[in-house]
Motif scaffolding. Structure first.
Motif, mmCIF file in Angstrom:
data_model
loop_
_atom_site.group_PDB
_atom_site.id
_atom_site.type_symbol
_atom_site.label_atom_id
_atom_site.label_comp_id
_atom_site.label_asym_id
_atom_site.label_seq_id
_atom_site.Cartn_x
_atom_site.Cartn_y
_atom_site.Cartn_z
ATOM 1 N N ALA A 248 -43.524 3.110 59.726
ATOM 2 C CA ALA A 248 -43.325 2.137 58.648
ATOM 3 C C ALA A 248 -44.612 1.942 57.849
ATOM 4 O O ALA A 248 -44.580 1.799 56.620
ATOM 5 C CB ALA A 248 -42.849 0.801 59.238
ATOM 6 N N LEU A 249 -45.770 1.898 58.619
ATOM 7 C CA LEU A 249 -47.048 1.751 57.917
ATOM 8 C C LEU A 249 -47.306 2.939 57.004
ATOM 9 O O LEU A 249 -47.745 2.782 55.847
ATOM 10 C CB LEU A 249 -48.173 1.612 58.955
ATOM 11 N N VAL A 250 -47.036 4.115 57.534
ATOM 12 C CA VAL A 250 -47.222 5.302 56.700
ATOM 13 C C VAL A 250 -46.313 5.259 55.489
ATOM 14 O O VAL A 250 -46.720 5.577 54.351
ATOM 15 C CB VAL A 250 -46.983 6.567 57.538
ATOM 16 N N GLU A 251 -45.047 4.798 55.748
ATOM 17 C CA GLU A 251 -44.096 4.730 54.631
ATOM 18 C C GLU A 251 -44.534 3.687 53.607
ATOM 19 O O GLU A 251 -44.432 3.908 52.380
ATOM 20 C CB GLU A 251 -42.711 4.398 55.186
ATOM 21 N N ALA A 252 -45.050 2.520 54.139
ATOM 22 C CA ALA A 252 -45.510 1.475 53.203
ATOM 23 C C ALA A 252 -46.702 1.958 52.383
ATOM 24 O O ALA A 252 -46.805 1.711 51.181
ATOM 25 C CB ALA A 252 -45.890 0.210 53.988
ATOM 26 N N ARG A 253 -47.628 2.628 53.114
ATOM 27 C CA ARG A 253 -48.777 3.168 52.380
ATOM 28 C C ARG A 253 -48.325 4.181 51.339
ATOM 29 O O ARG A 253 -48.831 4.186 50.204
ATOM 30 C CB ARG A 253 -49.749 3.815 53.369
ATOM 31 N N ALA A 254 -47.388 5.003 51.726
ATOM 32 C CA ALA A 254 -46.895 5.993 50.762
ATOM 33 C C ALA A 254 -46.206 5.310 49.595
ATOM 34 O O ALA A 254 -46.378 5.705 48.425
ATOM 35 C CB ALA A 254 -45.926 6.954 51.475
ATOM 36 N N ARG A 255 -45.436 4.213 49.944
ATOM 37 C CA ARG A 255 -44.751 3.490 48.868
ATOM 38 C C ARG A 255 -45.780 2.824 47.958
ATOM 39 O O ARG A 255 -45.633 2.829 46.707
ATOM 40 C CB ARG A 255 -43.810 2.448 49.476
ATOM 41 N N ALA A 256 -46.834 2.210 48.589
ATOM 42 C CA ALA A 256 -47.873 1.564 47.767
ATOM 43 C C ALA A 256 -48.584 2.586 46.903
ATOM 44 O O ALA A 256 -48.878 2.341 45.724
ATOM 45 C CB ALA A 256 -48.863 0.840 48.672
ATOM 46 N N GLU A 257 -48.868 3.727 47.515
ATOM 47 C CA GLU A 257 -49.521 4.766 46.726
ATOM 48 C C GLU A 257 -48.623 5.221 45.585
ATOM 49 O O GLU A 257 -49.097 5.429 44.451
ATOM 50 C CB GLU A 257 -49.885 5.946 47.630
ATOM 51 N N ARG A 258 -47.299 5.343 45.912
ATOM 52 C CA ARG A 258 -46.383 5.746 44.839
ATOM 53 C C ARG A 258 -46.340 4.690 43.739
ATOM 54 O O ARG A 258 -46.340 5.008 42.526
ATOM 55 C CB ARG A 258 -44.983 5.967 45.414
ATOM 56 N N GLN A 259 -46.298 3.396 44.195
ATOM 57 C CA GLN A 259 -46.267 2.328 43.175
ATOM 58 C C GLN A 259 -47.553 2.313 42.352
ATOM 59 O O GLN A 259 -47.529 2.077 41.136
ATOM 60 C CB GLN A 259 -46.068 0.978 43.876
ATOM 61 N N VAL A 261 -49.494 4.874 41.775
ATOM 62 C CA VAL A 261 -49.439 6.020 40.859
ATOM 63 C C VAL A 261 -48.523 5.716 39.694
ATOM 64 O O VAL A 261 -48.829 6.019 38.518
ATOM 65 C CB VAL A 261 -48.997 7.274 41.628
ATOM 66 N N LEU A 262 -47.323 5.068 40.046
ATOM 67 C CA LEU A 262 -46.384 4.725 38.967
ATOM 68 C C LEU A 262 -46.999 3.703 38.014
ATOM 69 O O LEU A 262 -46.809 3.791 36.768
ATOM 70 C CB LEU A 262 -45.093 4.172 39.568
ATOM 71 N N ALA A 263 -47.731 2.721 38.595
ATOM 72 C CA ALA A 263 -48.360 1.713 37.721
ATOM 73 C C ALA A 263 -49.392 2.351 36.801
ATOM 74 O O ALA A 263 -49.465 2.045 35.596
ATOM 75 C CB ALA A 263 -49.009 0.622 38.583
ATOM 76 N N VAL A 264 -50.194 3.243 37.401
ATOM 77 C CA VAL A 264 -51.194 3.934 36.569
ATOM 78 C C VAL A 264 -50.504 4.756 35.497
ATOM 79 O O VAL A 264 -50.929 4.776 34.322
ATOM 80 C CB VAL A 264 -52.093 4.811 37.453
ATOM 81 N N ALA A 265 -49.404 5.407 35.936
ATOM 82 C CA ALA A 265 -48.696 6.239 34.955
ATOM 83 C C ALA A 265 -48.080 5.371 33.860
ATOM 84 O O ALA A 265 -48.130 5.723 32.661
ATOM 85 C CB ALA A 265 -47.612 7.060 35.677
ATOM 86 N N GLU A 266 -47.501 4.225 34.264
ATOM 87 C CA GLU A 266 -46.900 3.334 33.267
ATOM 88 C C GLU A 266 -47.984 2.755 32.348
ATOM 89 O O GLU A 266 -47.765 2.606 31.120
ATOM 90 C CB GLU A 266 -46.145 2.207 33.979
ATOM 91 N N ALA A 267 -49.134 2.394 32.999
ATOM 92 C CA ALA A 267 -50.229 1.873 32.140
ATOM 93 C C ALA A 267 -50.694 2.925 31.144
ATOM 94 O O ALA A 267 -50.919 2.628 29.947
ATOM 95 C CB ALA A 267 -51.396 1.416 33.027
ATOM 96 N N ASP A 268 -50.836 4.141 31.635
ATOM 97 C CA ASP A 268 -51.228 5.219 30.733
ATOM 98 C C ASP A 268 -50.183 5.430 29.652
ATOM 99 O O ASP A 268 -50.514 5.651 28.468
ATOM 100 C CB ASP A 268 -51.442 6.510 31.528
ATOM 101 N N ALA A 269 -48.899 5.351 30.104
ATOM 102 C CA ALA A 269 -47.829 5.549 29.114
ATOM 103 C C ALA A 269 -47.839 4.423 28.087
ATOM 104 O O ALA A 269 -47.672 4.656 26.863
ATOM 105 C CB ALA A 269 -46.472 5.621 29.833
ATOM 106 N N ALA A 270 -48.048 3.148 28.568
ATOM 107 C CA ALA A 270 -48.077 2.019 27.634
ATOM 108 C C ALA A 270 -49.263 2.149 26.681
ATOM 109 O O ALA A 270 -49.158 1.861 25.486
ATOM 110 C CB ALA A 270 -48.156 0.689 28.420
ATOM 111 N N ARG A 271 -50.406 2.569 27.270
ATOM 112 C CA ARG A 271 -51.585 2.749 26.427
ATOM 113 C C ARG A 271 -51.343 3.825 25.371
ATOM 114 O O ARG A 271 -51.673 3.651 24.201
ATOM 115 C CB ARG A 271 -52.788 3.119 27.295
ATOM 116 N N LEU A 272 -50.732 4.893 25.823
ATOM 117 C CA LEU A 272 -50.451 5.965 24.868
ATOM 118 C C LEU A 272 -49.453 5.517 23.810
ATOM 119 O O LEU A 272 -49.590 5.862 22.628
ATOM 120 C CB LEU A 272 -49.937 7.190 25.623
ATOM 121 N N ARG A 273 -48.411 4.732 24.295
ATOM 122 C CA ARG A 273 -47.432 4.244 23.305
ATOM 123 C C ARG A 273 -48.113 3.308 22.313
ATOM 124 O O ARG A 273 -47.830 3.335 21.098
ATOM 125 C CB ARG A 273 -46.287 3.515 24.035
#
Length: 341
Positions: A248-259, A261-273
């Protein structure tokens, strides 16, 4: 028994190999032997037949022991006629010249004689022993004494007899007395039987105890194994929980890392937009800067009309129109200024 055949004035006798025939004529011995066959005159011949085979005589003798107790002894005496001519003179062994049968009862005489002699020897043999000794010693000593006494008896030899032996079948006392004598042996046998019973019961108890101990040992062994099983199951459950928590810890860490990454990607996308929208707005404003003011007013009016709610009738007063145009002109002034610059 000799076979006699009758003829006129004569008789013919035929004996057997086990019979000794003695013929007397006028008191003198005429014939004597076994298995004879001869002619004789019945009026002048005196015939005797002596059996030569071994004979058995069962007897019952009563005697008294040294302790004045009555006993009954069953004896069987074996005898035979060894001196037929002497026996023919001492016993009535004569036979009928017509039938060949004995005219008297010689065997009863022999039985009476041997019975009396045997009873006397049995009494003499038991007079010196007690009842217990007579019964417990068995028939061997008594048989030897009676046989030796009969063999040495003068009357037996004087009759032409020879005793072959005596067999003692039993020595019995009175029923009540014999039962009393048997009581110690019975008690000993009963004690032995009781001892065997007690030993068997003790052995059974020992075996039951061993079985119970074995069952208890098995139960203890099963309880120990059950305890090991519980401990092992707890260890396994704890290991499974730890593995699940780690997963579960590994999954949570993976989920946090995914989130992340998604946040960074969304921020980059918002910045680009934003940058794209800013660039587009800047480009649009730059395009409006070169358009004449009248055209801008027309476009503004058109956009205003597109954004106004639908109305059936619109009344524009000079004041309203003047304020709107003034506001529109003020909105577009910076652009125009930028374009002028």
């Amino acid at each position: 028994m000799a076979t006699i055949t009758r003829y006129p004035f004569l008789r013919h006798l035929r004996s057997t190999p086990t019979a000794h025939v003695v013929q007397l004529h006028d008191g003198a011995l005429r014939r004597s032997g076994a298995g004879l066959a001869f002619w004789f005159r019945p009026l002048s011949a005196v015939l005797s037949e002596v059996p030569l085979d071994d004979r058995e005589l069962p007897l019952v003798a009563h005697a008294r022991t040294a302790d004045l107790q009555e006993v009954t002894v069953q004896v069987t005496v074996s005898y035979r006629f060894t001196d037929p001519e002497l026996a023919a003179t001492r016993l009535d062994l004569s036979i009928s010249p017509t039938t060949g049968a004995w005219t008297g009862n010689p065997l009863e005489q022999v039985a009476h004689l041997l019975g009396e002699l045997t009873a006397g020897h049995v009494m003499d043999a038991l007079a010196g022993v007690t009842l217990r000794e007579a019964i417990s010693s068995g028939a061997g000593p008594l048989r030897e004494q009676v046989t030796a006494a009969l063999l040495a008896d003068v009357r037996v030899h004087a009759t032409g007899l020879t005793v072959l032996g005596a067999r003692v079948r039993s020595v019995r006392a009175d029923a009540d007395l014999e039962k009393a004598l048997q009581t110690p042996a019975r008690e000993a046998a009963q004690a032995e039987a009781d001892r065997s019973t007690y030993e068997r019961r003790a052995l059974a108890v020992e075996r039951e105890r061993a079985i119970a101990e074995n069952e208890l040992g098995n139960r203890i062994e099963l309880a120990g194994r059950e305890q090991q099983l519980v401990l092992q199951e707890g260890t396994n459950a704890r290991a499974r929980a730890e593995e699940a928590a780690a997963a579960a810890l590994v999954e949570a860490r993976a989920r946090a890392e995914r989130q992340g990454v998604l946040a960074v990607a969304e921020a980059d996308a918002a910045r680009l937009r934003g940058e794209a929208e800013a660039a587009a707005e800047q480009a649009r404003l730059a395009a409006y800067a070169e358009v004449p003011q009248a055209v801008l007013l027309a476009l503004a009016a058109k956009e205003l009309a597109a954004n106004l709610p639908q109305v059936g009738q619109l009344t524009l007063t000079p004041d309203v129109l003047t304020g709107a145009l003034t506001a529109l002109a003020g909105r577009g002034a910076p652009a125009g200024t930028a374009g002028g610059e």
